[in-house]
Design an enzyme around this catalytic site. Structure first.
Site, PDB file in Angstrom:
ATOM      1  N   MET A 193     -54.044 -17.810  19.266  1.00  0.00           N
ATOM      2  CA  MET A 193     -53.224 -18.354  18.323  1.00  0.00           C
ATOM      3  C   MET A 193     -54.501 -18.958  17.120  1.00  0.00           C
ATOM      4  SD  MET A 193     -51.717 -20.871  19.894  1.00  0.00           S
ATOM      5  CE  MET A 193     -52.208 -23.103  20.600  1.00  0.00           C
ATOM      6  N   ARG A 211     -51.844 -18.860  14.160  1.00  0.00           N
ATOM      7  CA  ARG A 211     -52.028 -20.023  12.813  1.00  0.00           C
ATOM      8  C   ARG A 211     -51.774 -19.800  11.940  1.00  0.00           C
ATOM      9  NH1 ARG A 211     -56.457 -23.495  16.525  1.00  0.00           N
ATOM     10  NH2 ARG A 211     -53.949 -24.690  17.178  1.00  0.00           N
ATOM     11  N   TYR A 243     -46.107 -27.621  15.888  1.00  0.00           N
ATOM     12  CA  TYR A 243     -46.385 -26.503  16.573  1.00  0.00           C
ATOM     13  C   TYR A 243     -47.701 -25.504  16.339  1.00  0.00           C
ATOM     14  CZ  TYR A 243     -43.205 -22.747  14.559  1.00  0.00           C
ATOM     15  OH  TYR A 243     -42.348 -21.543  13.773  1.00  0.00           O
ATOM     16  N   GLU A 244     -48.574 -24.357  17.408  1.00  0.00           N
ATOM     17  CA  GLU A 244     -49.277 -24.117  17.517  1.00  0.00           C
ATOM     18  C   GLU A 244     -50.470 -24.721  17.048  1.00  0.00           C
ATOM     19  OE1 GLU A 244     -49.493 -20.979  18.286  1.00  0.00           O
ATOM     20  OE2 GLU A 244     -47.180 -20.237  18.005  1.00  0.00           O
ATOM     21  N   GLY A 245     -50.723 -26.323  17.870  1.00  0.00           N
ATOM     22  CA  GLY A 245     -51.366 -26.726  17.570  1.00  0.00           C
ATOM     23  C   GLY A 245     -51.221 -27.954  16.283  1.00  0.00           C
TER      24      GLY A 245
END
Lengths: 596, 596
Positions: free
Chosen positions: B293, B297, B441-443
């Site tokens: 991640m 990110r 996305y990706e947090g």
């Protein structure tokens, strides 16, 4: 996606409590005759039913289906014709129209609420009544008695629909260079020839006839904007007895594929010697067009507001339902696997931003509508002049600031949904795509800012701004012991700052800096918008604060809390904007073209 | 839409001049072995050709066509397979991969430029190499030697593609509540059962096999995030000799309809007792996932940057071509009907904002990549620890601030086009739609902000922030007589302010205010981002200012001008952000749920 419900309580709060329409309407004879609070209330109620019950359910599917063009005909998404018919039969297409020609004569303050509901329910559809109303305003103000009698009743009735045809492939902002030609015929009509693009609802299957208002130039017209005239060009020619005659030489060449408002038809319109009639005076077409444009610009602000309200309603419903993680203050629903995301401060931040912008936007557009009503209906010359100044000053701000903040609001609403906000089925992404056009059409928001900073401010030495500030100062003085007192000092500082920044730009521009207006414009419009929203929140707080012990205490305390949120967490942006404006445009203009 | 060209000159400026990669690479043995400036240059050149020549031309059509799902199979838009093949054959899929398993071992600073080009050319496609690289990083760090030998070479070769499977319908941000189960088999493998959603490129026709990294829980795993494990689940089982065997019980149930990145497949993945193998330790899956991640990110930040660069290039080309109205300073092209719109201050303002954000974003993501490289490759323990701290601190800012500013940049790029920006054929609206996902996305960017404010700042008492500020202060001290001196005082003030705001939030949070972190987070991330961009612009100005008399003077003077624009017209936003943060979260948290 949550079902849209018209925010009637909030609309009544703004109309009846904040702006006390009963007093205003009673004080102006032509309005007193047309409307009272009970009538207005019944209208709001009924409009809310149509918006929520008939129109909103079409919105998502219509976006997927879009309009379809074939051989010059445009077919609309399922259900559009029926809702159009419903509105036409109920007299809604002429809600603000002149009663002499069949309109209902309702004040803009009330019509604004109807428009917000339509736009919230389905912006692509909402463009149709909006453009029709704008075209009618232009005809009502500028067309000959004969044209008005021939066209307005059917347009107010929705039997015929209005469209405005301005843009050409090479000419959008710069209408002075349009090429569409109008050649006079012996019978007083004109033959109109040219191609127009981006014509919203220029062709469709919802009305019997479409009445185009077309900008064109006579063969011998002066160059530039002073050679433009406005023509009424019906899709189907209308016989002297009012019946429909031959098809005019107006055809839709294609429709555009767009980012959003996909269920509306954005048409390329070809005029091949189409028969048209002059509206207003020759070569004064831009003035006639601007009557319509100013009306539409307030309407576009309301479009943004409506869609942002729909976004907020869905986001709140989702935030209360979606379970994800725990409150930082400890479990709120320990019996469930996680807490609803509304417990998280950052989710609340996004919802509060939506509230703060949306509710201020509703108050502000209604406030602008109030000036529109006074300028149109008042018998008092001085009051009318004052109102005209305020309309001129506020229109670009209503158009651009409300739509800029509407996009921000809808982006926050979408963000509340996380990944689900990016998926089409939830509808949040559509609202973002739809709202985006409101910052572009009817004069881009950059053009609005130039209008505010240049024509409405620098050109009159800041007179309108001073008038506006004086009104807000008077409000502050009158509210030393209401709930608005809490905000008085901050608002007062904001006014002083706005005056100072205004003076600085005027000084720079009048000292010969040719780029001063353009370099300041957009930041200035935002500064002005924030101050205006701060004024609206103070007004709403003053009213709400007096009713905290009454029956609807939750409603009123929410107003006060949201006012505080606005002042604490959003209004500080004026500091940045002021500093940026005062820094001037040198770094903006320094690069040579080839360095880009 | 203008043809995209990789901004090689700017990339070289950042790599070679601002960050002097020659010195860094020479100083770290494992990098010195793998790369030098000439090699890097050749890689940039070649990547630029593929991006501009092969990938970018597909982008518009691919958005219209989308991916198609039928009976569990996903077919990709025309041309995707060929470009995928081209990249695979050229070794690009393993550009940053571990050479022990067939990767090319290039530093992230260089890979970042390659990624930017791919994302600028076609974000929907660019997700594929990006996710593959992320999955490989996770395997490289955490998988057993046997798994690495079996899977990594084919993944670096692009023969097989990686995917990450985390989200479930009820569990996105909150992975602790996932339900996918992994039951152990006697042979050491697991049977994985569950449904994952939002799986980007979870199924497609570009590679022979797809290697899913799946989060799941053992039947007896502890509740919450501490019971999550990571499994490798191939679409097609791989025999011991490396050949492909039977189809695994992994199927794509459907793909989503989305706002943007339409040419990528966002899959619902069904695992029905699919065979999988544990990656890393049992119940430590989140840690393994975060290796991936964090890598992703930074990649998502670069996605936003790439698309914003594409937007800028098109907007500049359009602004130079489109004729509309006259310069406020008098006719610039009197022979034409109007001037190109680049003469207008507000158009320049929008282009300058794009430059200021995009170029700072490129420098900032490369700067973060520099710390990633040091943390991975340096032999010096102290340097590695420092680098790890900086990676931890900067990753959420790279992800969220770059993407937030990328959306702003692309909205400005679209606005330059007026109505044409809203029409699909020009491509500007697609960039806005595509970029929007990078904030989600990706947090989500809100989650990034919580990470920065909570885990990376409050939890260590602000230690990382102090380290970062100390570095920037050292830079200021060293640049008292370079062109950065012009910005030193402003930057110094910004640092003092950042320190003060940081301390205030830490004090509030440690004093027991449970909402202090959440209420400050997003505004704090933006404050931090602006200060970081100001640092980047000062660094770029220091270099550029020394070369104003050389052969490429236009290039360098543009850097200085853009730095000034950033400091004068964008950086003042930190004032507002600070004030908002210091106001705290009371008004944000005051409403009861039912008042929303």
């Amino acid at each position: 996606m949550a079902d849209y419900q018209a925010p009637l309580r909030d609309m009544r709060f703004v109309l009846n409590e904040v702006f006390e329409v009963d007093q205003l309407w009673a004080s102006i004879p032509r309005l007193a005759e047309a409307v009272d609070v009970d009538t207005a209330d019944a209208i709001l109620e009924e409009a809310g039913k149509i918006a929520a019950g008939s129109l909103a359910p079409l919105n998502r599917e219509a976006d997927e289906a879009g309009c379809q063009w074939q051989d010059g005909e445009v077919s609309t998404p399922e259900g559009f014709k029926e809702v159009y018919q419903l509105l036409a039969e109920g007299g809604w297409m002429g809600l603000g129209g002149n009663p002499e020609y069949g309109g209902m004569g309702m004040p803009k303050m009330l019509v604004a609420q109807f428009e917000e509901m339509m736009q919230a329910a389905c912006m692509a559809f909402g463009l149709s009544p909006m453009l029709n109303a704008g075209a009618c305003v232009s005809l009502d103000y500028h067309a000959s008695e004969a044209l008005k009698q021939k066209y307005l009743p059917n347009m107010y009735a929705g039997t015929w629909a209005g469209a405005m045809d301005l843009t050409e492939p090479h000419a959008g902002t710069d209408l002075g260079i349009i090429r569409t030609k109008a050649e006079p015929n012996d019978d007083g009509s004109y033959n109109v020839t040219g191609t127009k693009i981006f014509i919203t609802w220029g062709e469709h299957d919802m009305a019997e006839n479409i009445i185009h208002l077309v900008l064109a130039k006579l063969p011998d017209a002066p160059a530039g904007p002073k050679g433009i005239s406005l023509f009424l060009v019906p899709k189907i020619l209308v016989n002297d007895d009012g019946s429909l005659g031959e098809r005019n030489a107006v055809t839709c060449g294609s429709i555009e594929k767009k980012m959003g408002i996909k269920a509306s038809a954005t048409c390329v319109m070809n005029f091949d010697g189409a028969k048209g009639w002059l509206v207003g005076e020759l070569n004064k077409g831009l003035a006639c067009m601007f009557t319509m444009m100013n009306y539409e610009r307030v309407g576009v602000g309301i479009q943004g507001l409506g869609a942002a309200e729909a976004s907020y309603q869905s986001a709140v419903a989702y935030a209360k339902e979606r379970l994800q993680s725990r409150s930082p203050a400890g479990k709120v629903q320990p019996e469930k696997a996680a807490d609803p995301i509304i417990v998280h401060p950052d989710v609340r931040r996004m919802l509060m931003i939506q509230r703060a912008y949306n509710e201020a936007g509703r108050a502000f557009s209604t406030y602008a509508a109030r000036w529109l009503d006074i300028s149109k209906y008042s018998d008092d010359d001085a009051q009318r002049t004052k109102a005209e100044n305020m309309v001129a000053l506020l229109t670009p701000v209503v158009k651009a600031f409300i739509t800029d903040k509407a996009l921000e609001s809808a982006i926050h609403g979408q963000q509340v949904f996380g990944g689900h906000g990016y998926i089409r089925e939830w509808g949040q992404e559509q609202l973002v795509r739809d709202i985006r056009i409101t910052q572009i059409y009817e004069g881009t928001n950059g053009i609005q800012a130039m209008d505010l900073m240049g024509r409405k401010t620098v050109m009159n030495g800041g007179e309108f701004v001073r008038e506006y500030i004086a009104e807000i100062e008077a409000f502050i003085a009158e509210n030393k012991s209401t709930a608005a007192a809490e905000f008085a000092m901050a608002l007062s500082d904001q006014l002083a700052n706005l005056q100072q920044v205004t003076d600085a730009v005027i000084a720079k521009a009048t000292a010969g800096n040719k780029h001063a207006i353009g370099a300041a414009a957009v930041d200035y419009l935002h500064l002005f918008g924030f101050v205006s929203y701060a004024y609206m929140w103070a007004k709403m707080a003053a009213v709400a604060g007096a009713k905290l012990d009454g029956p609807d205490a939750d409603f009123y305390s929410a107003k006060l809390t949201t006012a505080r949120f606005f002042y604490q967490r959003l209004l500080p942006q004026t500091r940045a904007l002021s500093e940026q404006i005062l820094a001037g445009g040198d770094s903006m203009m320094a690069l040579a073209d080839h360095q880009f």
